[in-house]
Design a protein around this motif. Sequence first.
Motif, short mmCIF file in Angstrom:
data_model
loop_
_atom_site.label_atom_id
_atom_site.label_comp_id
_atom_site.label_asym_id
_atom_site.label_seq_id
_atom_site.Cartn_x
_atom_site.Cartn_y
_atom_site.Cartn_z
N TYR A 121 1.16 -1.42 -0.17
CA TYR A 121 0.69 0.43 -0.08
C TYR A 121 0.40 1.14 -0.49
CZ TYR A 121 -3.21 -3.08 1.71
OH TYR A 121 -4.34 -4.46 1.14
N GLU A 123 1.99 4.52 0.95
CA GLU A 123 1.78 5.77 1.91
C GLU A 123 0.19 5.93 1.84
OE1 GLU A 123 4.07 9.04 2.30
OE2 GLU A 123 6.10 7.51 2.61
N PRO A 124 -0.77 5.06 2.52
CA PRO A 124 -1.84 5.00 2.43
C PRO A 124 -2.87 6.04 2.47
CG PRO A 124 -2.04 3.66 4.16
CD PRO A 124 -0.57 4.03 3.75
N GLU A 125 -3.36 6.27 1.51
CA GLU A 125 -4.60 7.41 1.71
C GLU A 125 -5.35 7.62 3.46
OE1 GLU A 125 -6.46 8.67 -1.92
OE2 GLU A 125 -4.42 8.71 -2.85
N HIS A 126 -5.92 6.42 3.10
CA HIS A 126 -6.96 5.87 3.92
C HIS A 126 -6.24 5.06 5.23
CE1 HIS A 126 -8.75 6.87 0.57
NE2 HIS A 126 -9.97 7.58 1.58
N GLU A 133 -7.63 -0.26 -0.62
CA GLU A 133 -7.30 0.73 -0.69
C GLU A 133 -6.17 0.17 -1.71
OE1 GLU A 133 -7.39 3.72 1.38
OE2 GLU A 133 -5.34 4.68 0.60
N LYS A 134 -5.37 2.17 -2.70
CA LYS A 134 -4.67 1.47 -3.91
C LYS A 134 -3.10 1.40 -3.16
CE LYS A 134 -6.71 6.13 -6.35
NZ LYS A 134 -6.42 6.93 -5.47
#
Length: 324
Positions: A121, A123-126, A133-134
């Motif tokens: 992942y 540095e995840p946004e969520h 997750e992207k």
Amino acid sequence: MKILVTGGAGYIGSACTEYLLNLGYDVTVFDSLMTGHRAAVDKRAEFVKGDLNCRDAIFDVIKKGKFDGIMHFAAFSLVGESMTNPGKYFSNNLGAGINLLDAAKEAKVKKFVFSSTCAVYGEPEHVPIGENEKTKPVSPYGESKLMFEKALEWYHRIHGMEFVALRYFNASGATGAFGEDHNPETHLIPLVLRVALGKLKNIKIFGDDYTTPDGTCIRDYIHILDLAQAHELALKKGKCGFFNLGTGSGYSVKQIIEMSRNVTGHSIPEEIIPRRPGDPPKLVARSAHAASELGWKPKHENIKDIISSAWEWIEKHPEGYGDN
Ligand code: UFG
């Protein structure tokens, strides 16, 4: 059932091997012993020393073994090293892994369980992080694991091979017999406990200026026995896809050090030094998918118990497996 465990002499592979043997599985460990330890292989398992880069060797083992499933742990896992030597990670974690996949396909092995990582992942946004997750790795290590996941998806689509990719958060703790012994050691909990043992002068905290309540990074520490449970559940017919494995609770570096003082009764001096490049401030899992789809129920979520189990092992094995 007969299972091949690659990397079964490593930290998580050794715990999973023991777990499977306790449940009555027949286990063969395949490990090059480049980073693993012979003494970490449960005596009840058959052991084959071999390297996945050697295509003939792994084809031979899988052809003869008639395995019902494969658990693939063998990989390099130093994020920092992957930033200076990416080729080592792509050639081993992806290239050598493909030899294993091809051998599994050839022998029509029904199930492939892969040791993946939350590093896919980046540095995840969520946060908490769900499987939707992207995936944007920030190191060749994470990228090599993601590439192998993609290969698994294609082998599933083209050859029908069922796979489960388990994305671990911070694997930690020990079983009674097996624990963490890396050389070099880079992980927080074993380093903190080495300070408690008197083997290191202090624990270096990589930055206390993050946007977290105490300024240090937050991670989701998951006991290796709970990881082992998920691997075994993944073997069941029909289970396929990507699953996060974490407790859903995050602890900061300072909280881990404080809890380790509590567990060990030692003072554990600390020193703040600059950030380690590439460390995201907070990584915590959402593992609802593993709970609902695999029936996974972690049993060792308490951080004090996790650290205590690691401490018990380190006290009994101050030199690790003694072969470094
Ligand atoms: N840390 C310190 N001092 C140390 C060691 C670590 O402050 O001496 C901090 C790190 O900065 C980080 C936390 O402690 O904030 C945990 O660090 P670890 O090295 O123990 O674990 P990571 O979260 O960096 O790495 C783990 C896995 C990797 C995986 C990564 C995904 O060990 O295999 O998560 O982010 F790739």
